[in-house]
Design a protein around this motif. Structure first.
Motif, PDB file in Angstrom:
ATOM      1  N   VAL A 198     -64.182 -36.395 -61.997  1.00 52.61           N
ATOM      2  CA  VAL A 198     -63.298 -35.497 -62.746  1.00 52.61           C
ATOM      3  C   VAL A 198     -63.748 -35.401 -64.204  1.00 52.61           C
ATOM      4  O   VAL A 198     -63.713 -34.326 -64.809  1.00 52.61           O
ATOM      5  N   MET A 199     -64.223 -36.495 -64.761  1.00 52.82           N
ATOM      6  CA  MET A 199     -64.706 -36.474 -66.137  1.00 52.82           C
ATOM      7  C   MET A 199     -65.946 -35.579 -66.264  1.00 52.82           C
ATOM      8  O   MET A 199     -66.052 -34.778 -67.194  1.00 52.82           O
ATOM      9  N   ARG A 200     -66.874 -35.699 -65.313  1.00 47.98           N
ATOM     10  CA  ARG A 200     -68.066 -34.836 -65.330  1.00 47.98           C
ATOM     11  C   ARG A 200     -67.681 -33.377 -65.153  1.00 47.98           C
ATOM     12  O   ARG A 200     -68.210 -32.494 -65.819  1.00 47.98           O
ATOM     13  N   LEU A 201     -66.746 -33.138 -64.247  1.00 45.31           N
ATOM     14  CA  LEU A 201     -66.282 -31.776 -64.009  1.00 45.31           C
ATOM     15  C   LEU A 201     -65.639 -31.197 -65.265  1.00 45.31           C
ATOM     16  O   LEU A 201     -65.916 -30.052 -65.642  1.00 45.31           O
ATOM     17  N   SER A 202     -64.823 -31.971 -65.936  1.00 44.94           N
ATOM     18  CA  SER A 202     -64.183 -31.516 -67.183  1.00 44.94           C
ATOM     19  C   SER A 202     -65.216 -31.208 -68.253  1.00 44.94           C
ATOM     20  O   SER A 202     -65.093 -30.219 -68.980  1.00 44.94           O
ATOM     21  N   THR A 203     -66.238 -32.045 -68.340  1.00 44.96           N
ATOM     22  CA  THR A 203     -67.298 -31.814 -69.322  1.00 44.96           C
ATOM     23  C   THR A 203     -68.069 -30.541 -69.003  1.00 44.96           C
ATOM     24  O   THR A 203     -68.352 -29.741 -69.895  1.00 44.96           O
ATOM     25  N   ASP A 204     -68.393 -30.343 -67.727  1.00 45.76           N
ATOM     26  CA  ASP A 204     -69.103 -29.118 -67.336  1.00 45.76           C
ATOM     27  C   ASP A 204     -68.264 -27.872 -67.599  1.00 45.76           C
ATOM     28  O   ASP A 204     -68.772 -26.845 -68.048  1.00 45.76           O
ATOM     29  N   LEU A 205     -66.971 -27.955 -67.318  1.00 45.96           N
ATOM     30  CA  LEU A 205     -66.080 -26.819 -67.604  1.00 45.96           C
ATOM     31  C   LEU A 205     -66.014 -26.537 -69.099  1.00 45.96           C
ATOM     32  O   LEU A 205     -66.020 -25.371 -69.524  1.00 45.96           O
ATOM     33  N   ALA A 206     -65.957 -27.587 -69.897  1.00 43.61           N
ATOM     34  CA  ALA A 206     -65.911 -27.406 -71.352  1.00 43.61           C
ATOM     35  C   ALA A 206     -67.204 -26.759 -71.846  1.00 43.61           C
ATOM     36  O   ALA A 206     -67.167 -25.834 -72.668  1.00 43.61           O
ATOM     37  N   TRP A 207     -68.352 -27.247 -71.359  1.00 39.26           N
ATOM     38  CA  TRP A 207     -69.625 -26.652 -71.767  1.00 39.26           C
ATOM     39  C   TRP A 207     -69.723 -25.199 -71.340  1.00 39.26           C
ATOM     40  O   TRP A 207     -70.212 -24.349 -72.084  1.00 39.26           O
ATOM     41  N   VAL A 238     -67.723 -23.112 -73.776  1.00 36.65           N
ATOM     42  CA  VAL A 238     -68.427 -22.950 -75.060  1.00 36.65           C
ATOM     43  C   VAL A 238     -69.574 -21.951 -74.916  1.00 36.65           C
ATOM     44  O   VAL A 238     -69.748 -21.056 -75.751  1.00 36.65           O
ATOM     45  N   GLU A 239     -70.363 -22.089 -73.854  1.00 33.09           N
ATOM     46  CA  GLU A 239     -71.492 -21.179 -73.632  1.00 33.09           C
ATOM     47  C   GLU A 239     -71.019 -19.750 -73.417  1.00 33.09           C
ATOM     48  O   GLU A 239     -71.594 -18.806 -73.972  1.00 33.09           O
ATOM     49  N   ALA A 240     -69.963 -19.576 -72.631  1.00 33.23           N
ATOM     50  CA  ALA A 240     -69.437 -18.224 -72.391  1.00 33.23           C
ATOM     51  C   ALA A 240     -68.928 -17.603 -73.685  1.00 33.23           C
ATOM     52  O   ALA A 240     -69.149 -16.414 -73.945  1.00 33.23           O
ATOM     53  N   GLY A 241     -68.262 -18.399 -74.515  1.00 32.88           N
ATOM     54  CA  GLY A 241     -67.790 -17.882 -75.804  1.00 32.88           C
ATOM     55  C   GLY A 241     -68.941 -17.465 -76.700  1.00 32.88           C
ATOM     56  O   GLY A 241     -68.877 -16.421 -77.366  1.00 32.88           O
ATOM     57  N   ALA A 242     -70.005 -18.258 -76.710  1.00 29.10           N
ATOM     58  CA  ALA A 242     -71.177 -17.904 -77.520  1.00 29.10           C
ATOM     59  C   ALA A 242     -71.829 -16.629 -77.007  1.00 29.10           C
ATOM     60  O   ALA A 242     -72.237 -15.768 -77.798  1.00 29.10           O
ATOM     61  N   VAL A 243     -71.909 -16.486 -75.688  1.00 32.43           N
ATOM     62  CA  VAL A 243     -72.504 -15.278 -75.106  1.00 32.43           C
ATOM     63  C   VAL A 243     -71.667 -14.056 -75.450  1.00 32.43           C
ATOM     64  O   VAL A 243     -72.203 -13.012 -75.841  1.00 32.43           O
TER      65      VAL A 243
END
Length: 109
Positions: A12-21, A24-29
């Protein structure tokens, strides 16, 4: 879940980190594409078509991956991680590709 199956306590921690990244990437795009549409960021002429067309393939692959993982009996967080993987590939590649471009040369100061 049977007694022989163990759950990954960090999934769940890895999943949360991937979702957060991905967020961030989608916002930058979105930011870089928006600047590109008004002429403040270098963008290829095919970028508007690309930003519409890429989503269909990525979401189809995400749905297929999630259903496949669930059908195999994966834990819910594993199924969600499988769905996230194709979406993350697109957002990461878009963010890197667009970030390599500079702001437009004649941007208002």
């Amino acid at each position: 879940m049977t007694k022989t199956q163990t759950r990954d306590p960090f999934a769940v921690m890895r999943l949360s980190t991937d979702l957060a990244w991905m967020t961030v990437e989608a916002g930058a795009v979105i930011w870089m594409r928006s600047l590109g549409m008004v002429g403040l960021w270098r963008m290829s002429e095919s970028e508007p078509l690309r930003m519409v067309a890429e989503k269909q393939g990525a979401f189809a692959e995400a749905g297929r991956a999630a259903c496949s993982a669930a059908w195999r009996g994966a834990a819910p967080e594993a199924a969600l991680a499988a769905a996230l993987r194709p979406l993350r590939i697109v957002t990461r590649s878009n963010a890197h590709r667009l970030a390599r471009r500079d702001p437009a040369p004649h941007a208002p100061q």
